[in-house]
Write a protein that holds these residues in place. Structure first.
Motif, PDB file in Angstrom:
ATOM      1  N   GLY A 152      -7.592   7.378   4.161  1.00 22.73           N
ATOM      2  CA  GLY A 152      -7.648   7.225   2.711  1.00 22.73           C
ATOM      3  C   GLY A 152      -7.245   8.504   2.000  1.00 22.73           C
ATOM      4  N   TYR A 153      -7.523   8.536   0.717  1.00 24.41           N
ATOM      5  CA  TYR A 153      -7.168   9.696  -0.103  1.00 24.41           C
ATOM      6  C   TYR A 153      -8.434  10.265  -0.715  1.00 24.41           C
ATOM      7  N   GLY A 154      -8.731  11.530  -0.456  1.00 19.65           N
ATOM      8  CA  GLY A 154      -9.937  12.134  -1.006  1.00 19.65           C
ATOM      9  C   GLY A 154     -11.170  11.378  -0.519  1.00 19.65           C
ATOM     10  N   GLN A 211     -11.558   5.353   0.598  1.00 16.65           N
ATOM     11  CA  GLN A 211     -11.077   4.806   1.861  1.00 16.65           C
ATOM     12  C   GLN A 211     -10.117   3.644   1.601  1.00 16.65           C
ATOM     13  N   ILE A 212      -8.977   3.675   2.281  1.00 15.29           N
ATOM     14  CA  ILE A 212      -7.964   2.635   2.083  1.00 15.29           C
ATOM     15  C   ILE A 212      -7.818   1.782   3.347  1.00 15.29           C
ATOM     16  N   LEU A 213      -7.732   2.430   4.514  1.00 16.77           N
ATOM     17  CA  LEU A 213      -7.590   1.685   5.766  1.00 16.77           C
ATOM     18  C   LEU A 213      -8.966   1.541   6.424  1.00 16.77           C
ATOM     19  N   GLY A 259       2.350  -7.334   3.405  1.00 14.97           N
ATOM     20  CA  GLY A 259       1.099  -7.263   2.661  1.00 14.97           C
ATOM     21  C   GLY A 259       1.364  -7.109   1.178  1.00 14.97           C
ATOM     22  N   ALA A 260       0.355  -7.476   0.367  1.00 13.13           N
ATOM     23  CA  ALA A 260       0.510  -7.380  -1.086  1.00 13.13           C
ATOM     24  C   ALA A 260       0.619  -5.912  -1.510  1.00 13.13           C
ATOM     25  N   ASN A 261       0.996  -5.689  -2.759  1.00  8.65           N
ATOM     26  CA  ASN A 261       1.012  -4.326  -3.289  1.00  8.65           C
ATOM     27  C   ASN A 261      -0.384  -3.743  -3.171  1.00  8.65           C
ATOM     28  N   GLY A 262      -0.448  -2.519  -2.654  1.00 10.99           N
ATOM     29  CA  GLY A 262      -1.739  -1.857  -2.546  1.00 10.99           C
ATOM     30  C   GLY A 262      -2.537  -2.242  -1.311  1.00 10.99           C
ATOM     31  N   ALA A 263      -1.928  -3.011  -0.401  1.00  6.38           N
ATOM     32  CA  ALA A 263      -2.648  -3.443   0.800  1.00  6.38           C
ATOM     33  C   ALA A 263      -2.870  -2.287   1.775  1.00  6.38           C
ATOM     34  N   GLY A 264      -2.016  -1.259   1.688  1.00  7.05           N
ATOM     35  CA  GLY A 264      -2.165  -0.106   2.571  1.00  7.05           C
ATOM     36  C   GLY A 264      -1.014   0.080   3.545  1.00  7.05           C
ATOM     37  N   LYS A 265       0.125  -0.531   3.264  1.00  6.73           N
ATOM     38  CA  LYS A 265       1.276  -0.407   4.173  1.00  6.73           C
ATOM     39  C   LYS A 265       1.799   1.032   4.210  1.00  6.73           C
ATOM     40  N   THR A 266       2.022   1.584   3.016  1.00  2.11           N
ATOM     41  CA  THR A 266       2.503   2.965   2.949  1.00  2.11           C
ATOM     42  C   THR A 266       1.473   3.911   3.554  1.00  2.11           C
ATOM     43  N   THR A 267       0.205   3.661   3.239  1.00  7.99           N
ATOM     44  CA  THR A 267      -0.862   4.512   3.770  1.00  7.99           C
ATOM     45  C   THR A 267      -0.864   4.475   5.304  1.00  7.99           C
ATOM     46  N   THR A 268      -0.629   3.297   5.870  1.00 11.26           N
ATOM     47  CA  THR A 268      -0.576   3.191   7.328  1.00 11.26           C
ATOM     48  C   THR A 268       0.547   4.060   7.888  1.00 11.26           C
ATOM     49  N   PRO A 309      10.832   7.394   4.064  1.00 11.97           N
ATOM     50  CA  PRO A 309       9.683   7.169   3.181  1.00 11.97           C
ATOM     51  C   PRO A 309      10.013   6.296   1.976  1.00 11.97           C
ATOM     52  N   GLU A 310       8.955   5.716   1.410  1.00 12.72           N
ATOM     53  CA  GLU A 310       9.062   5.010   0.148  1.00 12.72           C
ATOM     54  C   GLU A 310       9.543   6.005  -0.902  1.00 12.72           C
ATOM     55  N   GLY A 311      10.483   5.593  -1.744  1.00 14.22           N
ATOM     56  CA  GLY A 311      10.960   6.502  -2.782  1.00 14.22           C
ATOM     57  C   GLY A 311      12.017   7.478  -2.281  1.00 14.22           C
ATOM     58  N   ASP A 345       9.941   2.421   5.154  1.00 20.57           N
ATOM     59  CA  ASP A 345       9.049   1.912   4.106  1.00 20.57           C
ATOM     60  C   ASP A 345       9.890   1.446   2.928  1.00 20.57           C
ATOM     61  N   GLU A 346       9.880   0.158   2.660  1.00 19.43           N
ATOM     62  CA  GLU A 346      10.646  -0.431   1.560  1.00 19.43           C
ATOM     63  C   GLU A 346      12.145  -0.242   1.767  1.00 19.43           C
ATOM     64  N   LEU A 347      12.683  -1.057   2.648  1.00 18.98           N
ATOM     65  CA  LEU A 347      14.111  -0.946   2.958  1.00 18.98           C
ATOM     66  C   LEU A 347      14.973  -1.283   1.756  1.00 18.98           C
ATOM     67  N   GLU A 366       8.904  -4.333   4.021  1.00 19.99           N
ATOM     68  CA  GLU A 366       9.987  -4.906   3.230  1.00 19.99           C
ATOM     69  C   GLU A 366       9.420  -5.930   2.250  1.00 19.99           C
ATOM     70  N   GLN A 367       9.824  -5.770   0.968  1.00 18.89           N
ATOM     71  CA  GLN A 367       9.349  -6.690  -0.074  1.00 18.89           C
ATOM     72  C   GLN A 367       9.790  -8.121   0.196  1.00 18.89           C
ATOM     73  N   ASN A 368      11.027  -8.256   0.683  1.00 19.24           N
ATOM     74  CA  ASN A 368      11.545  -9.593   0.945  1.00 19.24           C
ATOM     75  C   ASN A 368      10.983 -10.078   2.277  1.00 19.24           C
TER      76      ASN A 368
HETATM   77  N1  LIG Z   1      -2.190   9.557  -3.411  1.00 25.06           N
HETATM   78  C1  LIG Z   1      -3.105   8.592  -3.598  1.00 25.06           C
HETATM   79  N2  LIG Z   1      -4.318   8.880  -4.103  1.00 25.06           N
HETATM   80  C2  LIG Z   1      -5.251   7.901  -4.290  1.00 25.06           C
HETATM   81  N3  LIG Z   1      -5.037   6.627  -4.009  1.00 25.06           N
HETATM   82  C3  LIG Z   1      -3.856   6.268  -3.515  1.00 25.06           C
HETATM   83  C4  LIG Z   1      -2.826   7.235  -3.280  1.00 25.06           C
HETATM   84  N4  LIG Z   1      -1.745   6.591  -2.792  1.00 25.06           N
HETATM   85  C5  LIG Z   1      -2.100   5.295  -2.708  1.00 25.06           C
HETATM   86  N5  LIG Z   1      -3.353   5.103  -3.138  1.00 25.06           N
HETATM   87  C6  LIG Z   1      -4.060   3.817  -3.183  1.00 25.06           C
HETATM   88  O1  LIG Z   1      -4.128   3.312  -1.893  1.00 25.06           O
HETATM   89  C7  LIG Z   1      -3.996   1.899  -1.897  1.00 25.06           C
HETATM   90  C8  LIG Z   1      -2.936   1.495  -0.883  1.00 25.06           C
HETATM   91  O2  LIG Z   1      -1.698   2.052  -1.287  1.00 25.06           O
HETATM   92  P1  LIG Z   1      -0.381   1.922  -0.415  1.00 25.06           P
HETATM   93  O3  LIG Z   1       0.637   2.795  -1.072  1.00 25.06           O
HETATM   94  O4  LIG Z   1      -0.692   2.183   0.996  1.00 25.06           O
HETATM   95  O5  LIG Z   1      -0.036   0.398  -0.624  1.00 25.06           O
HETATM   96  P2  LIG Z   1       1.240  -0.412  -0.160  1.00 25.06           P
HETATM   97  O6  LIG Z   1       0.753  -1.498   0.713  1.00 25.06           O
HETATM   98  O7  LIG Z   1       2.278   0.481   0.379  1.00 25.06           O
HETATM   99  O8  LIG Z   1       1.706  -1.047  -1.554  1.00 25.06           O
HETATM  100  P3  LIG Z   1       3.180  -1.268  -2.158  1.00 25.06           P
HETATM  101  O9  LIG Z   1       3.651  -2.568  -1.623  1.00 25.06           O
HETATM  102  O10 LIG Z   1       2.914  -1.366  -3.637  1.00 25.06           O
HETATM  103  O11 LIG Z   1       4.023  -0.122  -1.781  1.00 25.06           O
HETATM  104  C9  LIG Z   1      -3.679   1.509  -3.318  1.00 25.06           C
HETATM  105  O12 LIG Z   1      -4.817   0.965  -3.896  1.00 25.06           O
HETATM  106  C10 LIG Z   1      -3.297   2.803  -3.995  1.00 25.06           C
HETATM  107  O13 LIG Z   1      -3.704   2.793  -5.333  1.00 25.06           O
END
Ligand SMILES: Nc1ncnc2c1ncn2[C@@H]1O[C@H](COP(=O)(O)OP(=O)(O)OP(=O)(O)O)[C@@H](O)[C@H]1O
Ligand SMILES: [Mg+2]
Lengths: 236, 285
Positions: free
Chosen positions: A12-14, A17-19, A36-45, A84-86, A161-163, A193-195
């Motif tokens: 997680g961040y700070g 907890q995200i995962l 997974g939906a937006n915010g599911a934790g894909k990027t975090t993984t 990376p994303e972005g 991440d996000e092709l 991938e969004q699609n």
């Molecule tokens: N730097 C950060 N600090 C705090 N919270 C964060 C940070 N980055 C992401 N989060 C939170 O972690 C959760 C998961 O984010 P993540 O980026 O992993 O989602 P994702 O599945 O990649 O979504 P998306 O499809 O929108 O890219 C979200 O609720 C987001 O708000």
């Protein structure tokens, strides 16, 4: 055989907890989708696997070695590479310099010329624009460069991440074609991938992530038929 | 007229050396967004380094500068790991305070060891007469040495792998990490190069001006003016900024009292910040 294994990882961040105990295993030469939906934790993984975030618990194994504590640069040295994303290009550098930067890991340095030729064949547009500053490329060209730069690292595992975020449909098809080509070289890949439809069509295995946990997993073909997946992620 | 020409050329020669000092300051800023407030004392250490090595071993001062350069690099890397690294991601005030502490430590120790009485390196290369113009040999050599240093820095940054890493970390540190670049070590190297340039500039100045341990302060201020002139973060712009400042310093005293030099310099500083904050030669956005 699993090249990369994520075992019960929390992160997680700070304080947030995200995962919440993620298990994923990437099989050799296979393309694995992470859905997974937006915010599911894909990027975090992906960031946690890469070592940009420290796992709070659980472990990450690469070729039978515990790599949970390695920083991102060490992971890249070992052959685990993230697009990376972005995009995160070196915007002040030329296209070719970005590609050469991609080949920074020791295992890729001797192959710079071969790999340059390879990515220029995959993306002729990049060759035309090799001296242009990457910051001035179009969105699609930047995405090509981000993927090409990942290939330059001569990865064993490539995570993208996000092709296709924000790209024209034709370009998306091109990039998926590139993925198929890469798979044929035996590369192990993880794709966000969004699609979702296309992602499931091109990948061998898939994991569905929801609220930081693996909700479903299995061969992509099966998941594409799953009722829940169809209604929640494919909009069918 | 000849008098003005001589002043301009003299200022130009000095400007190359100012440029090298400013390149050190601006390199560190450009790579890691840290204003190095220990820049001046490190310039002074460069001066004392040459003075001590020359005094103890009677080495040629230019050979002494090579040694000082290496020591400057090592010192900078050490300062980075001890004082800068831990605050690198903190707000600017923290890095200002950290480098200011280093500044105070060097000046405190330096004053205790060397006192505040002026020193000079007893060394001369005679002078060079071109028609009506007479130039001090040490200044001519210093200008050439500064050009060499600037050229070497350029080649390092744009033609070597580590130079490419430095530019990559400056541009996008996270992305560089993802490419396998150990960014913290690259930051340490960059800080070391910045202090190395400051020490070299100090060493060159010591071959023609007397100095104390406090002498670096004035050159630190000049480095700020030059950095802003050339565009903070742009080492090549800093060289041109140095030349402009050098020429101004040469010309101003022919029109008004020398005490006005800093006034004009800082007016210029404020003016540039107001009308062209990216510097005359542009810089990182
Ligand atoms: N730097 C950060 N600090 C705090 N919270 C964060 C940070 N980055 C992401 N989060 C939170 O972690 C959760 C998961 O984010 P993540 O980026 O992993 O989602 P994702 O599945 O990649 O979504 P998306 O499809 O929108 O890219 C979200 O609720 C987001 O708000
Ligand atoms: Mg994401």
């Amino acid at each position: 055989m699993a090249v990369l294994e994520i075992r019960n990882v929390t992160s997680g961040y700070g304080e947030v907890q995200i995962l919440w105990g993620v298990d994923i295993s990437l099989e050799e030469g296979k393309l694995t989708s992470l859905v997974g939906a937006n915010g599911a934790g894909k990027t975090t993984t992906m960031r946690t696997v890469m070592g940009l975030l420290k796992p709070w618990g659980g472990s990450i194994w690469f070729n039978g070695q515990d790599v949970s504590k390695l920083p991102a640069n060490a992971m890249a040295e070992m052959g685990v590479v993230l697009v990376p994303e972005g995009r995160q290009l070196f915007t002040d550098m030329s296209v070719e310099e970005n590609l050469i930067m991609g080949a920074s890991p020791k295992r890729a340095r001797d192959l710079v010329d071969t790999n340059l030729e390879r990515v220029y064949t995959m993306f002729p547009r990049l060759k035309e624009r090799r001296v242009q500053k990457s910051g001035t490329l179009s969105g699609g060209e930047q995405q090509m460069l981000a993927v090409a730069r990942g290939i330059m690292a001569n990865p064993i595992v490539l995570m993208i991440d996000e092709l296709s975020l924000g790209l024209a449909p034709v370009l998306v098809l091109d990039l998926f074609e590139t993925l198929r080509e890469l798979k044929q070289t035996g590369l192990t890949m993880m794709l966000v991938e969004q699609n979702v439809q296309m992602a499931l069509a091109v990948s061998d295995n898939a994991y569905v992530l929801a609220q930081g946990k693996v909700e479903l997993q299995g061969p992509s073909r099966e998941l594409a038929r799953n009722e829940h997946v169809r209604s929640a992620y494919l909009g069918l | 007229m000849d008098f003005i020409l001589a002043s301009v050329i003299d200022g130009l020669l000095l400007g190359f050396v100012y440029g090298v000092a400013a390149m050190g300051l601006t390199l560190i800023w450009g790579v890691m967004n840290v204003i190095n407030l220990s820049h001046g004392p490190i310039i002074a250490l460069g001066m004392f380094g040459v003075y001590l090595i020359f005094g103890a071993f009677s080495l040629n001062p230019y050979v002494a500068i090579l040694i000082v350069a290496v020591l400057g690099l090592v010192l900078g890397v050490a300062i980075y790991y001890v004082a800068v690294q831990r605050v690198i991601n903190a707000p600017h005030l923290s890095t200002l305070l950290a480098t200011f502490s280093v500044n105070m430590i060097i000046i405190g120790l330096g004053t205790a060891i060397f006192s505040a009485s002026p020193r000079n390196v007893e060394f001369s290369l005679g002078s060079l007469t071109l028609g009506p113009i007479t130039l001090l040999g040490t200044r001519v050599v210093a200008a050439f040495a500064a050009m060499l240093v600037a050229g070497a820095l350029y080649l390092f940054l744009y033609r070597t792998r580590y130079g490419r890493y430095i530019r990559a970390v400056a541009n996008n540190r996270d992305a560089a990490e993802l490419m396998g670049v150990p960014s913290n070590r690259i930051l340490a190297l960059s800080f070391g190069l910045g202090t190395m340039l400051a020490a070299i500039a100090g060493g060159l100045i010591a071959t023609f001006f007397p100095f104390t341990i406090l002498a670096g302060g004035a050159y630190e201020l000049k480095s700020f003016v030059i950095g802003v002139l050339g565009g903070l973060g742009n080492p090549i712009g800093a060289l041109f900024g140095g030349l402009i400042l050098g020429v101004l310093e040469g010309i101003i005293p022919t029109f008004m009292p020398t005490t006005w030099v800093p006034v004009v310099e800082f007016l210029l500083f404020v003016l540039i910040l107001l009308v062209r904050p990216q510097g005359l030669f542009g810089a990182k956005s």
